[in-house]
Design a protein around this motif. Structure first.
Motif, PDB file in Angstrom:
ATOM      1  N   TYR A  47       0.822  -1.207   0.000  1.00 24.58           N
ATOM      2  CA  TYR A  47       0.000   0.000   0.000  1.00 24.58           C
ATOM      3  C   TYR A  47       0.860   1.261   0.000  1.00 24.58           C
ATOM      4  O   TYR A  47       2.029   1.213   0.387  1.00 24.58           O
ATOM      5  N   THR A  48       0.251   2.369  -0.439  1.00 27.44           N
ATOM      6  CA  THR A  48       0.891   3.675  -0.314  1.00 27.44           C
ATOM      7  C   THR A  48       1.320   3.845   1.136  1.00 27.44           C
ATOM      8  O   THR A  48       0.576   3.454   2.035  1.00 27.44           O
ATOM      9  N   GLN A  49       2.483   4.410   1.364  1.00 24.11           N
ATOM     10  CA  GLN A  49       2.984   4.694   2.710  1.00 24.11           C
ATOM     11  C   GLN A  49       3.581   3.481   3.421  1.00 24.11           C
ATOM     12  O   GLN A  49       3.944   3.582   4.580  1.00 24.11           O
ATOM     13  N   LYS A  52       7.799   1.525   0.378  1.00 21.72           N
ATOM     14  CA  LYS A  52       8.415   1.008  -0.853  1.00 21.72           C
ATOM     15  C   LYS A  52       9.555   1.899  -1.349  1.00 21.72           C
ATOM     16  O   LYS A  52      10.648   1.423  -1.630  1.00 21.72           O
ATOM     17  N   THR A  74      11.159   4.257   0.225  1.00 21.84           N
ATOM     18  CA  THR A  74      12.252   4.329   1.203  1.00 21.84           C
ATOM     19  C   THR A  74      13.179   3.119   1.041  1.00 21.84           C
ATOM     20  O   THR A  74      14.408   3.257   1.002  1.00 21.84           O
ATOM     21  N   ASN A 134       7.643  -4.028   7.583  1.00 26.24           N
ATOM     22  CA  ASN A 134       8.464  -2.810   7.678  1.00 26.24           C
ATOM     23  C   ASN A 134       8.071  -1.930   8.865  1.00 26.24           C
ATOM     24  O   ASN A 134       7.009  -2.084   9.430  1.00 26.24           O
ATOM     25  N   ASP A 144      10.991  -0.340  13.696  1.00 25.74           N
ATOM     26  CA  ASP A 144      11.548   0.620  14.657  1.00 25.74           C
ATOM     27  C   ASP A 144      10.452   1.375  15.413  1.00 25.74           C
ATOM     28  O   ASP A 144      10.710   1.991  16.437  1.00 25.74           O
ATOM     29  N   LEU A 145       9.236   1.329  14.894  1.00 27.16           N
ATOM     30  CA  LEU A 145       8.169   2.132  15.512  1.00 27.16           C
ATOM     31  C   LEU A 145       7.407   1.398  16.613  1.00 27.16           C
ATOM     32  O   LEU A 145       6.600   1.996  17.315  1.00 27.16           O
ATOM     33  N   SER A 170      13.471  -2.490   8.888  1.00 26.47           N
ATOM     34  CA  SER A 170      13.139  -1.072   8.957  1.00 26.47           C
ATOM     35  C   SER A 170      13.855  -0.421   7.785  1.00 26.47           C
ATOM     36  O   SER A 170      15.082  -0.328   7.763  1.00 26.47           O
ATOM     37  N   ALA A 171      13.072  -0.022   6.798  1.00 22.91           N
ATOM     38  CA  ALA A 171      13.663   0.550   5.587  1.00 22.91           C
ATOM     39  C   ALA A 171      14.313   1.890   5.911  1.00 22.91           C
ATOM     40  O   ALA A 171      15.359   2.244   5.372  1.00 22.91           O
ATOM     41  N   LYS A 172      13.704   2.609   6.831  1.00 20.38           N
ATOM     42  CA  LYS A 172      14.197   3.949   7.154  1.00 20.38           C
ATOM     43  C   LYS A 172      15.504   3.889   7.929  1.00 20.38           C
ATOM     44  O   LYS A 172      16.420   4.659   7.676  1.00 20.38           O
TER      45      LYS A 172
HETATM   46  P1  GDP Z   1       5.576   4.241  -0.244  1.00 20.77           P
HETATM   47  O1  GDP Z   1       4.328   5.023  -0.450  1.00 20.77           O
HETATM   48  O2  GDP Z   1       5.273   2.779  -0.031  1.00 20.77           O
HETATM   49  O3  GDP Z   1       6.612   4.454  -1.305  1.00 20.77           O
HETATM   50  O4  GDP Z   1       6.176   4.729   1.151  1.00 20.77           O
HETATM   51  P2  GDP Z   1       7.420   5.704   1.424  1.00 20.77           P
HETATM   52  O5  GDP Z   1       8.702   4.992   1.202  1.00 20.77           O
HETATM   53  O6  GDP Z   1       7.195   6.966   0.709  1.00 20.77           O
HETATM   54  O7  GDP Z   1       7.269   5.894   2.999  1.00 20.77           O
HETATM   55  C1  GDP Z   1       6.131   6.453   3.582  1.00 20.77           C
HETATM   56  C2  GDP Z   1       6.497   7.057   4.918  1.00 20.77           C
HETATM   57  O8  GDP Z   1       6.915   6.052   5.835  1.00 20.77           O
HETATM   58  C3  GDP Z   1       7.670   8.036   4.810  1.00 20.77           C
HETATM   59  O9  GDP Z   1       7.412   9.104   5.677  1.00 20.77           O
HETATM   60  C4  GDP Z   1       8.857   7.212   5.295  1.00 20.77           C
HETATM   61  O10 GDP Z   1       9.864   8.008   5.873  1.00 20.77           O
HETATM   62  C5  GDP Z   1       8.207   6.323   6.336  1.00 20.77           C
HETATM   63  N1  GDP Z   1       8.939   5.063   6.505  1.00 20.77           N
HETATM   64  C6  GDP Z   1       9.277   4.167   5.559  1.00 20.77           C
HETATM   65  N2  GDP Z   1       9.937   3.117   6.092  1.00 20.77           N
HETATM   66  C7  GDP Z   1      10.007   3.355   7.412  1.00 20.77           C
HETATM   67  C8  GDP Z   1      10.581   2.635   8.531  1.00 20.77           C
HETATM   68  O11 GDP Z   1      11.151   1.572   8.418  1.00 20.77           O
HETATM   69  N3  GDP Z   1      10.431   3.223   9.752  1.00 20.77           N
HETATM   70  C9  GDP Z   1       9.799   4.404   9.933  1.00 20.77           C
HETATM   71  N4  GDP Z   1       9.727   4.884  11.170  1.00 20.77           N
HETATM   72  N5  GDP Z   1       9.269   5.105   8.928  1.00 20.77           N
HETATM   73  C10 GDP Z   1       9.363   4.586   7.682  1.00 20.77           C
END
Ligand code: GDP
Ligand code: MG
Length: 367
Positions: free
Chosen positions: A201-203, A206, A208, A314, A317-318, A344-346
């Motif tokens: 899903y969005t957010q 992916k 990251t 994913n 860490d939260l 944790s991708a971030k």
């Molecule tokens: P996408 O829509 O699937 O491409 O998601 P994004 O990669 O744009 O990430 C959406 C939000 O989640 C962003 O604000 C990222 O910084 C956050 N995010 C992605 N992976 C992680 C993670 O492993 N830990 C945390 N805390 N935030 C993450």
């Protein structure tokens, strides 16, 4: 990133943390809009005339003037009448989008096959046709021109008949194209490296993850799939090379009308040799369950049940250990036949392990 246009996001909700707001904001950025402000009105029932009340509408006009904004994105879906009243109030040169039109714009940007392009055009025509009808009905509407930013300024009666003819024509064309697309998918063999598609899903993280995995990698030519190139990179890891593809992924509450167009944008899934499905573990169990079930069923529909799937849990860490443990139990129950990896991708946690699992899946691919 090149920003197309400044935009203001507007929504009317009954609670302040409506998920659609975050999603639309993310989608708008994804599309390249620069969001200069957000106007959210808390109301139990949206205003029937303008979605937002007259006071908010004035505030919106003031802000548009102040920032020189010509694009307004409504988080809610607009009714035909609302659309026209808003167009009349805000000006015919203003590009008014709602959630559905925004999604269609993004699909358009990413559409890589003629089938996808036609499906999207068809969805747009069908979605906006009632608006055109409404315009004919509302004779008092000042101008002969359609507002419809991106649809151009057709006189509305001519537009109605044009739209109907075009819908018929597209439906016929699509019939013929279906077989052609199957052939294109066969041509994936022209891409010499295995394809690993990130979905979810969005957010869910992916992009990251994609950015983390591709920090040092190169852009790569993709033969017949040039439109995918912007979101594909070559990765070399653990003695193997593959192409990783970031995808638009899934969107919540997809309106029925644009489902076909949505499916047509899922070519990244059809091309995948290995699918990495991201799950946002920081969401509530019920949300996670709903999204995971839907994701798996869309994948099965689009890509069949043979493709290896790695469920990448994913954002670990939260959350704390006990929540993670419960989430994993749930995910294992919902996806018993798939491999599950926590990351944790971030923060870059466990990514190397995920890479090993991907490489392992690639090595086991039947050629
Ligand atoms: P996408 O829509 O699937 O491409 O998601 P994004 O990669 O744009 O990430 C959406 C939000 O989640 C962003 O604000 C990222 O910084 C956050 N995010 C992605 N992976 C992680 C993670 O492993 N830990 C945390 N805390 N935030 C993450
Ligand atoms: Mg993304």
């Amino acid at each position: 990133m090149i920003f197309l246009d400044k935009a203001i996001i507007v929504g009317a909700f009954s609670t302040r943390d409506d998920f659609r707001l975050y999603e639309v904001e993310e989608l708008a950025k994804n599309r390249g809009y620069l969001i200069v402000d957000k106007l959210i009105q808390l109301r139990r029932i949206p205003h029937s005339g303008y979605l937002i009340g007259p006071g908010k509408l004035q505030e919106l006009k003031d802000k548009m003037k102040k920032y020189g904004v010509k694009t307004v994105i409504f988080v809610n879906e607009l009714k035909p009448g609302q659309y026209f009243r808003l167009q009349k109030e805000l000006g015919l040169d203003v590009n008014i989008l709602d959630r559905v039109l925004l999604i269609l714009e993004i699909f358009e940007q990413r559409a890589s096959t003629s089938e996808a392009k036609l499906q999207i055009e068809l969805a747009r025509l069908k979605y906006t046709l009632p608006w055109a009808r409404e315009l004919v009905r509302l004779k008092g509407f000042g101008s002969e021109k359609m507002g419809f930013g991106s649809l151009g300024g057709y006189p509305y009666k001519a537009y109605l008949s044009f739209a109907r003819k075009r819908i018929r024509l597209i439906e016929e064309k699509l019939e013929k194209l279906r077989r052609k697309e199957e052939k294109l998918i066969m041509r994936r063999k022209e891409i010499q490296l295995p394809i690993v598609t990130l979905t979810g899903y969005t957010q869910s993280g992916k992009t990251t993850l994609f950015n983390f995995l591709t920090r040092e990698s190169k852009v790569i030519g993709l033969g017949p799939f040039t439109t995918l190139e912007t979101c594909a990179r070559r990765v070399d890891a653990h003695g193997k090379s593959f192409i990783i593809v970031d995808s638009l992924g899934f969107i919540e509450e997809m309106p029925q009308l644009i489902l076909d167009a949505f499916h047509a944008t899922l070519i990244e899934l059809k091309l995948a040799d290995v699918i990495v499905l991201l799950v946002d573990v920081s969401e509530t169990p019920s949300k996670m369950r709903r999204k995971l079930e839907t994701s798996l069923s869309i994948i099965a529909d689009i890509a069949g049940s043979e493709r290896p799937i790695i469920v990448a849990v994913n954002k670990i860490d939260l959350i704390g250990d006990s929540r993670l443990e419960n989430a994993l139990k749930l995910i294992k129950r919902l996806a018993p036949q798939h491999e599950i990896t926590i990351i944790s991708a971030k923060k870059g946690v466990n990514i190397d392990y995920l890479l090993r699992r991907i490489v392992d899946k690639i090595s086991n691919l039947k050629v």
